[in-house]
Scaffold this motif. Sequence first.
Motif, PDB file in Angstrom:
ATOM      1  N   TYR A  65       0.534  -1.299  -0.316  1.00 15.23           N
ATOM      2  CA  TYR A  65       0.260   0.392  -0.132  1.00 15.23           C
ATOM      3  C   TYR A  65       0.871   1.939   0.047  1.00 15.23           C
ATOM      4  CZ  TYR A  65      -3.378   3.610   2.153  1.00 15.23           C
ATOM      5  OH  TYR A  65      -4.226   4.619   2.311  1.00 15.23           O
ATOM      6  N   MET A  66       0.878   2.093  -1.303  1.00 15.00           N
ATOM      7  CA  MET A  66       1.486   3.403  -1.068  1.00 15.00           C
ATOM      8  C   MET A  66       0.529   4.304  -0.591  1.00 15.00           C
ATOM      9  SD  MET A  66       3.881   2.622  -1.776  1.00 15.00           S
ATOM     10  CE  MET A  66       5.356   3.666  -2.557  1.00 15.00           C
ATOM     11  N   ASP A  67       1.092   5.248  -0.124  1.00 11.73           N
ATOM     12  CA  ASP A  67       0.423   7.036   0.436  1.00 11.73           C
ATOM     13  C   ASP A  67       0.877   7.635  -0.125  1.00 11.73           C
ATOM     14  OD1 ASP A  67       2.415   7.377   1.556  1.00 11.73           O
ATOM     15  OD2 ASP A  67       1.930   7.175   4.020  1.00 11.73           O
ATOM     16  N   ASN A  68       2.269   7.446  -1.106  1.00 10.74           N
ATOM     17  CA  ASN A  68       2.662   8.900  -1.864  1.00 10.74           C
ATOM     18  C   ASN A  68       3.373   9.793  -1.167  1.00 10.74           C
ATOM     19  OD1 ASN A  68       3.330   9.232  -4.430  1.00 10.74           O
ATOM     20  ND2 ASN A  68       1.127   9.765  -5.303  1.00 10.74           N
ATOM     21  N   ASP A  75      -6.968  10.465  -1.369  1.00 13.32           N
ATOM     22  CA  ASP A  75      -7.313  10.679  -2.720  1.00 13.32           C
ATOM     23  C   ASP A  75      -5.674  10.032  -4.193  1.00 13.32           C
ATOM     24  OD1 ASP A  75      -9.657  11.594  -2.430  1.00 13.32           O
ATOM     25  OD2 ASP A  75      -9.793  13.208  -3.120  1.00 13.32           O
ATOM     26  N   ASP A  76      -4.609  10.640  -3.218  1.00 13.13           N
ATOM     27  CA  ASP A  76      -3.846   9.655  -3.881  1.00 13.13           C
ATOM     28  C   ASP A  76      -3.338   8.362  -3.920  1.00 13.13           C
ATOM     29  OD1 ASP A  76      -2.002  11.066  -1.886  1.00 13.13           O
ATOM     30  OD2 ASP A  76      -0.628  12.292  -2.963  1.00 13.13           O
ATOM     31  N   ASP A  77      -3.668   7.427  -2.745  1.00  6.66           N
ATOM     32  CA  ASP A  77      -3.938   6.421  -2.482  1.00  6.66           C
ATOM     33  C   ASP A  77      -3.580   5.831  -3.316  1.00  6.66           C
ATOM     34  OD1 ASP A  77      -2.287   7.702  -0.087  1.00  6.66           O
ATOM     35  OD2 ASP A  77      -4.044   6.962   0.897  1.00  6.66           O
ATOM     36  N   TYR A  78      -2.653   4.642  -3.651  1.00  2.00           N
ATOM     37  CA  TYR A  78      -2.552   3.498  -5.169  1.00  2.00           C
ATOM     38  C   TYR A  78      -2.063   1.955  -3.350  1.00  2.00           C
ATOM     39  CZ  TYR A  78       1.855   4.635  -5.843  1.00  2.00           C
ATOM     40  OH  TYR A  78       3.406   4.686  -5.874  1.00  2.00           O
ATOM     41  N   LYS A  87       8.320 -11.096 -12.932  1.00  2.38           N
ATOM     42  CA  LYS A  87       8.544  -9.949 -13.000  1.00  2.38           C
ATOM     43  C   LYS A  87       7.904  -8.575 -13.382  1.00  2.38           C
ATOM     44  CE  LYS A  87      13.263 -11.070 -13.762  1.00  2.38           C
ATOM     45  NZ  LYS A  87      13.279 -12.632 -13.677  1.00  2.38           N
ATOM     46  N   THR A  88       6.553  -8.484 -13.337  1.00  5.79           N
ATOM     47  CA  THR A  88       5.734  -7.959 -13.565  1.00  5.79           C
ATOM     48  C   THR A  88       4.921  -7.289 -12.471  1.00  5.79           C
ATOM     49  OG1 THR A  88       4.719  -9.645 -15.430  1.00  5.79           O
ATOM     50  CG2 THR A  88       3.206  -7.662 -14.817  1.00  5.79           C
ATOM     51  N   LYS A  89       4.419  -5.840 -12.880  1.00  6.00           N
ATOM     52  CA  LYS A  89       4.195  -4.668 -11.631  1.00  6.00           C
ATOM     53  C   LYS A  89       2.466  -4.369 -11.945  1.00  6.00           C
ATOM     54  CE  LYS A  89       7.441  -2.815  -8.747  1.00  6.00           C
ATOM     55  NZ  LYS A  89       8.215  -1.276  -8.524  1.00  6.00           N
ATOM     56  N   VAL A  90       1.478  -4.777 -10.933  1.00 12.69           N
ATOM     57  CA  VAL A  90       0.221  -3.781 -11.291  1.00 12.69           C
ATOM     58  C   VAL A  90       0.104  -2.799 -10.295  1.00 12.69           C
ATOM     59  CG1 VAL A  90      -1.986  -4.054 -12.041  1.00 12.69           C
ATOM     60  CG2 VAL A  90      -0.758  -5.767 -12.363  1.00 12.69           C
ATOM     61  N   GLU A  91       0.204  -1.174 -10.582  1.00 14.30           N
ATOM     62  CA  GLU A  91      -0.432  -0.270  -9.490  1.00 14.30           C
ATOM     63  C   GLU A  91      -1.895  -0.152 -10.250  1.00 14.30           C
ATOM     64  OE1 GLU A  91       4.210   1.645  -9.613  1.00 14.30           O
ATOM     65  OE2 GLU A  91       2.615   1.984 -10.704  1.00 14.30           O
TER      66      GLU A  91
END
Length: 149
Positions: A65-68, A75-78, A87-91
């Motif tokens: 979890y990223m709070d940016n 509202d900018d958390d993801y 080797k795949t990243k999904v945001e």
Amino acid sequence: MTLKKLLAAFLFIISFNICFSQEVVIKNDKVLLDGKQILKAEKINVAQYSFFTMKNDDEILMYRYMDNETPVYQDDDYFILNFLSEKTKVESKDFTKIANFMNSRKGMEKLIKWLLKERVITAEGDLNPDRVQVFKDKYDENITERTLR
């Protein structure tokens, strides 16, 4: 007579969903699918989980979890799903698939259910490389790349 048929059809549909829904539980660092362990889980902290295979104990998935760097402004958390072996990243900012108020374990159970439904993880706990790519194409919002720092 139509009411009876409608009621019978409704009950049939509900029983079908109940019989064929999969139960995912995380208990004692084990991910259980209908009572059978398919993965190992490790809670690093409230914002990070790792999932490991049963076969060779390789880490295949990391949730973060990223709070940016703005803890008050949400509202900018993801969140980031890092499929390590692929080797795949999904945001994504769409927390509706995994959100669970103040209970990260329940949120991770919802995450595994979602990945099972999308066939990214098999019932044996393996990653499906083709479905990982389809999942990325469907849900990745590429937040890091389009964020100014």
